[in-house]
Design a protein around this motif. Structure first.
Motif, mmCIF file in Angstrom:
data_model
loop_
_atom_site.group_PDB
_atom_site.id
_atom_site.type_symbol
_atom_site.label_atom_id
_atom_site.label_comp_id
_atom_site.label_asym_id
_atom_site.label_seq_id
_atom_site.Cartn_x
_atom_site.Cartn_y
_atom_site.Cartn_z
ATOM 1 N N VAL A 95 74.992 35.150 53.588
ATOM 2 C CA VAL A 95 74.467 34.955 52.236
ATOM 3 C C VAL A 95 73.474 36.059 51.874
ATOM 4 O O VAL A 95 73.516 36.622 50.775
ATOM 5 C CB VAL A 95 73.804 33.567 52.107
ATOM 6 C CG1 VAL A 95 73.055 33.447 50.783
ATOM 7 C CG2 VAL A 95 74.852 32.466 52.216
ATOM 8 N N LEU A 96 72.577 36.389 52.791
ATOM 9 C CA LEU A 96 71.575 37.421 52.519
ATOM 10 C C LEU A 96 72.236 38.764 52.221
ATOM 11 O O LEU A 96 71.773 39.510 51.360
ATOM 12 C CB LEU A 96 70.626 37.557 53.706
ATOM 13 C CG LEU A 96 69.791 36.331 54.073
ATOM 14 C CD1 LEU A 96 68.845 36.658 55.221
ATOM 15 C CD2 LEU A 96 69.011 35.814 52.868
ATOM 16 N N SER A 97 73.312 39.066 52.917
ATOM 17 C CA SER A 97 73.985 40.353 52.712
ATOM 18 C C SER A 97 74.629 40.459 51.337
ATOM 19 O O SER A 97 74.879 41.555 50.847
ATOM 20 C CB SER A 97 75.044 40.570 53.791
ATOM 21 O OG SER A 97 76.158 39.710 53.608
ATOM 22 N N LEU A 98 74.894 39.320 50.699
ATOM 23 C CA LEU A 98 75.543 39.313 49.383
ATOM 24 C C LEU A 98 74.544 39.309 48.227
ATOM 25 O O LEU A 98 74.946 39.396 47.069
ATOM 26 C CB LEU A 98 76.443 38.080 49.259
ATOM 27 C CG LEU A 98 77.634 38.007 50.228
ATOM 28 C CD1 LEU A 98 78.314 36.651 50.117
ATOM 29 C CD2 LEU A 98 78.628 39.130 49.966
ATOM 30 N N CYS A 99 73.252 39.217 48.532
ATOM 31 C CA CYS A 99 72.225 39.150 47.491
ATOM 32 C C CYS A 99 72.151 40.444 46.690
ATOM 33 O O CYS A 99 72.573 41.517 47.146
ATOM 34 C CB CYS A 99 70.862 38.849 48.110
ATOM 35 S SG CYS A 99 70.680 37.141 48.675
ATOM 36 N N LYS A 100 71.562 40.345 45.496
ATOM 37 C CA LYS A 100 71.434 41.509 44.622
ATOM 38 C C LYS A 100 70.408 42.494 45.149
ATOM 39 O O LYS A 100 70.609 43.707 45.104
ATOM 40 C CB LYS A 100 71.044 41.056 43.206
ATOM 41 C CG LYS A 100 70.901 42.199 42.209
ATOM 42 C CD LYS A 100 70.530 41.671 40.834
ATOM 43 C CE LYS A 100 70.386 42.818 39.824
ATOM 44 N NZ LYS A 100 70.012 42.303 38.475
ATOM 45 N N ASP A 104 65.647 38.786 46.183
ATOM 46 C CA ASP A 104 66.492 37.590 46.211
ATOM 47 C C ASP A 104 66.785 37.154 47.648
ATOM 48 O O ASP A 104 66.848 35.958 47.946
ATOM 49 C CB ASP A 104 67.803 37.858 45.476
ATOM 50 C CG ASP A 104 67.612 38.041 43.977
ATOM 51 O OD1 ASP A 104 66.501 37.745 43.481
ATOM 52 O OD2 ASP A 104 68.563 38.495 43.307
ATOM 53 N N ALA A 105 66.959 38.135 48.535
ATOM 54 C CA ALA A 105 67.237 37.810 49.933
ATOM 55 C C ALA A 105 66.049 37.095 50.567
ATOM 56 O O ALA A 105 66.223 36.115 51.304
ATOM 57 C CB ALA A 105 67.568 39.085 50.703
ATOM 58 N N PHE A 106 64.840 37.561 50.275
ATOM 59 C CA PHE A 106 63.653 36.890 50.796
ATOM 60 C C PHE A 106 63.570 35.459 50.262
ATOM 61 O O PHE A 106 63.275 34.516 51.009
ATOM 62 C CB PHE A 106 62.393 37.654 50.409
ATOM 63 C CG PHE A 106 61.920 38.639 51.446
ATOM 64 C CD1 PHE A 106 61.686 38.231 52.759
ATOM 65 C CD2 PHE A 106 61.691 39.961 51.121
ATOM 66 C CE1 PHE A 106 61.246 39.130 53.711
ATOM 67 C CE2 PHE A 106 61.252 40.869 52.079
ATOM 68 C CZ PHE A 106 61.031 40.455 53.370
ATOM 69 N N GLU A 107 63.820 35.300 48.970
ATOM 70 C CA GLU A 107 63.706 33.975 48.350
ATOM 71 C C GLU A 107 64.703 32.994 48.983
ATOM 72 O O GLU A 107 64.336 31.862 49.337
ATOM 73 C CB GLU A 107 63.945 34.094 46.842
ATOM 74 C CG GLU A 107 63.588 32.847 46.047
ATOM 75 C CD GLU A 107 64.708 31.818 46.018
ATOM 76 O OE1 GLU A 107 64.404 30.615 45.993
ATOM 77 O OE2 GLU A 107 65.886 32.227 46.042
ATOM 78 N N LEU A 108 65.934 33.437 49.143
ATOM 79 C CA LEU A 108 66.939 32.568 49.750
ATOM 80 C C LEU A 108 66.647 32.337 51.234
ATOM 81 O O LEU A 108 66.819 31.231 51.753
ATOM 82 C CB LEU A 108 68.330 33.204 49.590
ATOM 83 C CG LEU A 108 69.103 32.835 48.327
ATOM 84 C CD1 LEU A 108 70.353 33.680 48.203
ATOM 85 C CD2 LEU A 108 69.478 31.361 48.340
ATOM 86 N N GLY A 109 66.191 33.384 51.899
ATOM 87 C CA GLY A 109 65.899 33.260 53.319
ATOM 88 C C GLY A 109 64.804 32.248 53.601
ATOM 89 O O GLY A 109 64.905 31.454 54.536
ATOM 90 N N ILE A 110 63.762 32.265 52.774
ATOM 91 C CA ILE A 110 62.666 31.311 52.960
ATOM 92 C C ILE A 110 63.125 29.896 52.616
ATOM 93 O O ILE A 110 62.833 28.935 53.330
ATOM 94 C CB ILE A 110 61.460 31.699 52.082
ATOM 95 C CG1 ILE A 110 60.865 33.040 52.555
ATOM 96 C CG2 ILE A 110 60.399 30.610 52.117
ATOM 97 C CD1 ILE A 110 60.352 33.030 53.976
ATOM 98 N N ARG A 111 63.876 29.777 51.527
ATOM 99 C CA ARG A 111 64.308 28.449 51.089
ATOM 100 C C ARG A 111 65.226 27.780 52.121
ATOM 101 O O ARG A 111 65.194 26.563 52.291
ATOM 102 C CB ARG A 111 65.032 28.556 49.752
ATOM 103 C CG ARG A 111 65.306 27.185 49.164
ATOM 104 C CD ARG A 111 66.141 27.129 47.897
ATOM 105 N NE ARG A 111 66.396 28.352 47.209
ATOM 106 C CZ ARG A 111 67.544 28.584 46.546
ATOM 107 N NH1 ARG A 111 68.497 27.682 46.557
ATOM 108 N NH2 ARG A 111 67.725 29.709 45.889
ATOM 109 N N HIS A 112 66.038 28.570 52.790
ATOM 110 C CA HIS A 112 67.019 28.005 53.721
ATOM 111 C C HIS A 112 66.721 28.361 55.167
ATOM 112 O O HIS A 112 67.617 28.313 56.014
ATOM 113 C CB HIS A 112 68.419 28.504 53.351
ATOM 114 C CG HIS A 112 68.955 27.934 52.073
ATOM 115 N ND1 HIS A 112 69.447 26.654 51.978
ATOM 116 C CD2 HIS A 112 69.053 28.470 50.828
ATOM 117 C CE1 HIS A 112 69.844 26.433 50.738
ATOM 118 N NE2 HIS A 112 69.615 27.511 50.024
#
Length: 237
Positions: A95-100, A104-112
């Motif tokens: 998922v992180l590799s597909l981020c813009k 966004d990668a940090f935000e998703l990484g922290i959330r999940h």
């Protein structure tokens, strides 16, 4: 007589096999038989090859402490973190590799982050031209806490470079614990500005990295992958 209350989450099987598998690989590279690290703990070395398998915090602590005893005062957490790849995070890494961008990668990484099955908890805060990544390990074992923050920050550099390029580096890295004898390993893996005896375990990153566009960004694939990640998170909860 008062009895010590044990945190019931200590027995929960939430730790990913990826962390312990990499630990076993590093131990073997350093001359330690990895089978001895998990013998009698309720899982075999082969179980760490199964991405769906989960280990309890108690089991993970026991294996980490065995490895630290076999390879004492050497920087084991740094070695393990530096050997990780983005795929170590499982679906979250995809998922992180597909981020813009890295923001966004940090935000998703922290959330999940709980879906990655790590033993550390992190947060990210942006202030002016800097980004602060704080991490802590809540397991009540000082040696495991040091291992966990070493592994986290060394991993973070690996993931950052995989996402935005080899030039990604921190401005500074701070640790709560005192400087160890293997201080040179910190400078080797994390850079010149490493400080000990600080108020928090923190990596400081220049804010301009947050808006770097990631080469593998794909909005449709990202939405699909995030849905799968949400399902995985719900199952863990």
């Amino acid at each position: 007589m008062q009895m010590k209350v044990i945190d019931p989450t200590f027995e929960l099987a939430l730790v990913s096999p990826f962390l312990l598998q990499t630990l076993a690989e590093v131990a073997q590279q350093k001359g330690v038989n990895p089978e001895t690290l998990c013998r009698g703990l309720g899982f075999a070395l082969e179980d760490l090859q199964d991405p769906a398998h989960r280990i309890s915090y108690r089991q993970a602590v026991a294996m980490i402490q065995r490895a630290l005893k076999a390879l004492p005062n050497r920087g084991l957490g740094l070695w393990v973190g530096a050997q990780n790849v983005l795929g170590t995070l499982g679906l979250l890494g995809h998922v992180l590799s597909l981020c813009k961008n890295l923001r966004d990668a940090f935000e998703l990484g922290i959330r999940h982050q709980h879906t990655s099955g790590g033993i550390a908890v992190s947060s990210v805060e942006e202030a002016a031209d800097r980004v602060f990544v704080d991490v802590e390990c809540r397991l009540p074992f000082a040696d495991v806490q040091v291992f966990a923050v070493e592994e986290f920050f060394a991993s973070l550099l690996v993931y950052g470079r995989a996402l935005v390029g080899a030039d990604f580096k921190p401005m500074a890295v701070e640790f709560v614990h005192a400087a160890p004898d293997y201080r040179a390993e910190y400078h080797h893996w994390l850079g010149p500005d490493v400080q000990f005896g600080c108020l928090q375990n923190r990596m400081v990153i220049a804010a301009h990295w947050l808006d770097v566009c990631l080469p593998n960004h794909h909005s449709l694939a990202l939405r699909q992958a995030v849905k799968l990640l949400d399902l995985e998170a719900a199952q863990i909860h």
